[in-house]
Structure formats: C-alpha cells, structure tokens
Design a protein around this motif. Structure first.
Motif, PDB file in Angstrom:
ATOM      1  N   ARG A 146       0.862  -1.175   0.000  1.00  0.00           N
ATOM      2  CA  ARG A 146       0.000   0.000   0.000  1.00  0.00           C
ATOM      3  C   ARG A 146       0.895   1.221   0.000  1.00  0.00           C
ATOM      4  NH1 ARG A 146      -4.305   0.265  -1.933  1.00  0.00           N
ATOM      5  NH2 ARG A 146      -5.125   1.764  -0.486  1.00  0.00           N
ATOM      6  N   VAL A 147       0.456   2.250  -0.699  1.00  0.00           N
ATOM      7  CA  VAL A 147       1.178   3.514  -0.772  1.00  0.00           C
ATOM      8  C   VAL A 147       0.306   4.595  -0.132  1.00  0.00           C
ATOM      9  CG1 VAL A 147       2.163   5.251  -2.321  1.00  0.00           C
ATOM     10  CG2 VAL A 147       2.390   2.812  -2.875  1.00  0.00           C
TER      11      VAL A 147
ATOM     12  N   ALA B 174      -4.601  11.037  -7.140  1.00  0.00           N
ATOM     13  CA  ALA B 174      -4.100   9.662  -7.066  1.00  0.00           C
ATOM     14  C   ALA B 174      -4.626   8.926  -5.842  1.00  0.00           C
ATOM     15  CB  ALA B 174      -2.568   9.668  -7.052  1.00  0.00           C
ATOM     16  N   SER B 175      -5.100   9.669  -4.853  1.00  0.00           N
ATOM     17  CA  SER B 175      -5.605   9.070  -3.621  1.00  0.00           C
ATOM     18  C   SER B 175      -7.126   9.023  -3.569  1.00  0.00           C
ATOM     19  CB  SER B 175      -5.095   9.874  -2.417  1.00  0.00           C
ATOM     20  OG  SER B 175      -3.689   9.947  -2.436  1.00  0.00           O
ATOM     21  N   GLY B 176      -7.752   9.418  -4.659  1.00  0.00           N
ATOM     22  CA  GLY B 176      -9.212   9.417  -4.706  1.00  0.00           C
ATOM     23  C   GLY B 176      -9.763   8.024  -4.944  1.00  0.00           C
ATOM     24  N   PRO B 177     -11.067   7.915  -5.086  1.00  0.00           N
ATOM     25  CA  PRO B 177     -11.693   6.615  -5.337  1.00  0.00           C
ATOM     26  C   PRO B 177     -11.074   5.926  -6.548  1.00  0.00           C
ATOM     27  CG  PRO B 177     -13.359   8.289  -4.914  1.00  0.00           C
ATOM     28  CD  PRO B 177     -12.035   9.010  -5.033  1.00  0.00           C
ATOM     29  N   GLY B 178     -10.667   4.698  -6.359  1.00  0.00           N
ATOM     30  CA  GLY B 178     -10.064   3.927  -7.438  1.00  0.00           C
ATOM     31  C   GLY B 178      -8.608   4.268  -7.695  1.00  0.00           C
ATOM     32  N   GLY B 179      -8.065   5.244  -6.983  1.00  0.00           N
ATOM     33  CA  GLY B 179      -6.663   5.616  -7.150  1.00  0.00           C
ATOM     34  C   GLY B 179      -5.726   4.607  -6.509  1.00  0.00           C
ATOM     35  N   PRO B 180      -4.462   4.689  -6.839  1.00  0.00           N
ATOM     36  CA  PRO B 180      -3.503   3.701  -6.353  1.00  0.00           C
ATOM     37  C   PRO B 180      -2.956   3.963  -4.950  1.00  0.00           C
ATOM     38  CG  PRO B 180      -2.395   5.247  -7.799  1.00  0.00           C
ATOM     39  CD  PRO B 180      -3.871   5.616  -7.806  1.00  0.00           C
ATOM     40  N   ALA B 181      -3.420   5.020  -4.266  1.00  0.00           N
ATOM     41  CA  ALA B 181      -2.820   5.393  -2.989  1.00  0.00           C
ATOM     42  C   ALA B 181      -3.876   5.815  -1.983  1.00  0.00           C
ATOM     43  CB  ALA B 181      -1.817   6.528  -3.207  1.00  0.00           C
ATOM     44  N   VAL B 182      -3.432   5.930  -0.740  1.00  0.00           N
ATOM     45  CA  VAL B 182      -4.251   6.430   0.361  1.00  0.00           C
ATOM     46  C   VAL B 182      -3.736   7.827   0.695  1.00  0.00           C
ATOM     47  CG1 VAL B 182      -4.848   6.070   2.797  1.00  0.00           C
ATOM     48  CG2 VAL B 182      -4.668   4.107   1.238  1.00  0.00           C
ATOM     49  N   LEU B 183      -4.628   8.739   0.997  1.00  0.00           N
ATOM     50  CA  LEU B 183      -4.280  10.139   1.250  1.00  0.00           C
ATOM     51  C   LEU B 183      -4.034  10.414   2.726  1.00  0.00           C
ATOM     52  CD1 LEU B 183      -4.070  13.098   0.209  1.00  0.00           C
ATOM     53  CD2 LEU B 183      -6.538  13.265   0.609  1.00  0.00           C
ATOM     54  N   ALA B 184      -2.913  11.093   3.002  1.00  0.00           N
ATOM     55  CA  ALA B 184      -2.638  11.711   4.303  1.00  0.00           C
ATOM     56  C   ALA B 184      -2.623  13.210   4.023  1.00  0.00           C
ATOM     57  CB  ALA B 184      -1.309  11.237   4.868  1.00  0.00           C
TER      58      ALA B 184
ATOM     59  N   ALA C   3      -3.852   7.728   8.105  1.00  0.00           N
ATOM     60  CA  ALA C   3      -3.827   7.213   6.726  1.00  0.00           C
ATOM     61  C   ALA C   3      -3.248   5.799   6.692  1.00  0.00           C
ATOM     62  CB  ALA C   3      -3.033   8.150   5.825  1.00  0.00           C
ATOM     63  N   VAL C   4      -2.228   5.557   7.483  1.00  0.00           N
ATOM     64  CA  VAL C   4      -1.641   4.213   7.551  1.00  0.00           C
ATOM     65  C   VAL C   4      -2.679   3.221   8.075  1.00  0.00           C
ATOM     66  CG1 VAL C   4       0.086   2.799   8.779  1.00  0.00           C
ATOM     67  CG2 VAL C   4       0.772   4.938   7.666  1.00  0.00           C
ATOM     68  N   ASP C   5      -3.448   3.620   9.077  1.00  0.00           N
ATOM     69  CA  ASP C   5      -4.510   2.739   9.581  1.00  0.00           C
ATOM     70  C   ASP C   5      -5.505   2.405   8.470  1.00  0.00           C
ATOM     71  OD1 ASP C   5      -3.413   2.644  12.119  1.00  0.00           O
ATOM     72  OD2 ASP C   5      -4.791   4.133  12.961  1.00  0.00           O
ATOM     73  N   ARG C   6      -5.870   3.401   7.665  1.00  0.00           N
ATOM     74  CA  ARG C   6      -6.784   3.137   6.544  1.00  0.00           C
ATOM     75  C   ARG C   6      -6.122   2.204   5.528  1.00  0.00           C
ATOM     76  NH1 ARG C   6      -7.227   8.561   6.953  1.00  0.00           N
ATOM     77  NH2 ARG C   6      -6.423   8.972   4.864  1.00  0.00           N
TER      78      ARG C   6
END
Length: 188
Positions: free
Chosen positions: A82-83, A107-117, A152-155
C-alpha cells in the motif's frame, strides 16, 4: 513500513516514530521528488520497504501524476504494498506545492492507487503549527503531521493491498524480514 520524505518529515521524525512504532524514516533536507524516488528505489533494492510505503515529497519540487505513478510502480515491485501519499503545506509563493497536492489528491481518490494523508488540510488556517517559513512544523504541528499520517496508515492497513489476498500485514512481514536479515549477517 517506510516513510520517504523531505525536511518536513525529518523535523517530525520523533513524533512519527511515537505514532507509528517500527516505522523507518528515510528523510533528508532539501530532498526533491526525484531524489525521493531514488531513495525509494534503493530501499526496494535493499529489501527494506515493508508492506506500507509513505511518501511525503511535495515541499521542494512538484509531485506530478507521472511521478506518483513511478512511486507506486516502484513500491509495488516484488510484492503487493500500500502507498500513502502526503500533501504538502507551504506559503503561496511555493507554487508547485498546490499543484503537487492536486496530483496527490487525485491519485488518492476513489479507485486511485494510494491512500491520502492530507497534511495540507489538517494544518490549513493554523499558522501556529508552523515555524516562520510556513512549511516546517512546530512541535504541535509535528504531532499533528504524525497523527495525519498514522490515520492514513490505519486506513491503508484496513484495505487489501493491490494484488494481495487481504489487508496488509505490515508488522509481522517486516519483523520476519528483519529477523531473516539479522540471521544472514556474519558475526562481527
């Protein structure tokens, strides 16, 4: 778990270590996106990335979608990871930061490859969190930066890793890898 960052990350390293025990902080003053990508590649080659990779590099140069795609590609080489991407906070004269934040959010939105902080949103309108340059966090800001990343890491932990069977099992995998490397080293 590894965070690749710049001087903002470096300033917050103690707060990050407290919020995320076992985190490896790889941060440097004036690190731009290209230098961060090189550091990411070095950690991949050394086998020290872990299951979650946090990237916080918007302060010194523009984080474009192309560069984000390179980060994700490198991070996911060899195993599903996970990124987490971190937005930057800066005064308006650092024009590339807002452009970077837009790319990170996309890139962190729905369907994006990452999670947003979203450090920019967490610190918006709170100048007391930053030193006079409007970029680097004061102690209270360092703790908020770390909490923002930890959330964000928890998500990211709760979501299945791309190409993997389920949620990321960072702690156990990283522990086994470290133990294996220690056993493989010759005695001094």
């Amino acid at each position: 778990m590894t965070v690749i960052g710049d001087s903002v990350t470096l300033a917050a390293a103690p707060a990050l270590s407290e919020a995320l025990p076992g985190l490896t902080v790889d941060a440097a003053v004036s690190r731009d996106v290209e230098d961060g990508i090189a550091a990411l590649r070095e950690r991949l080659d050394a086998g020290t990335l872990g299951g979650i990779v946090v990237v916080s590099l918007s302060t010194n140069s523009e984080m474009t979608r192309e560069k984000i795609d390179r980060v994700v590609e490198i991070a996911r080489t060899g195993e599903p990871r996970r990124v987490v991407l971190v937005t930057g906070q800066a005064p308006p004269e650092l024009t590339w930061v807002e452009a970077s934040n837009a790319a990170v959010r996309e890139a962190s939105g729905p369907g994006g490859p990452a999670v947003l902080a979203d450090w920019a949103a967490a610190s918006a309108g709170r100048p007391e969190l930053l030193v006079s340059d409007g970029v680097h966090p004061q102690p209270e800001g360092q703790r908020l930066y770390a909490r923002t990343i930890a959330d964000a890491v928890d998500r990211a932990r709760a979501e299945p890793a791309p190409g993997g069977p389920g949620p990321v099992r960072e702690t156990r995998r990283a522990s086994r890898r470290r133990l294996h490397r220690r056993r493989a080293l010759p005695a001094a």
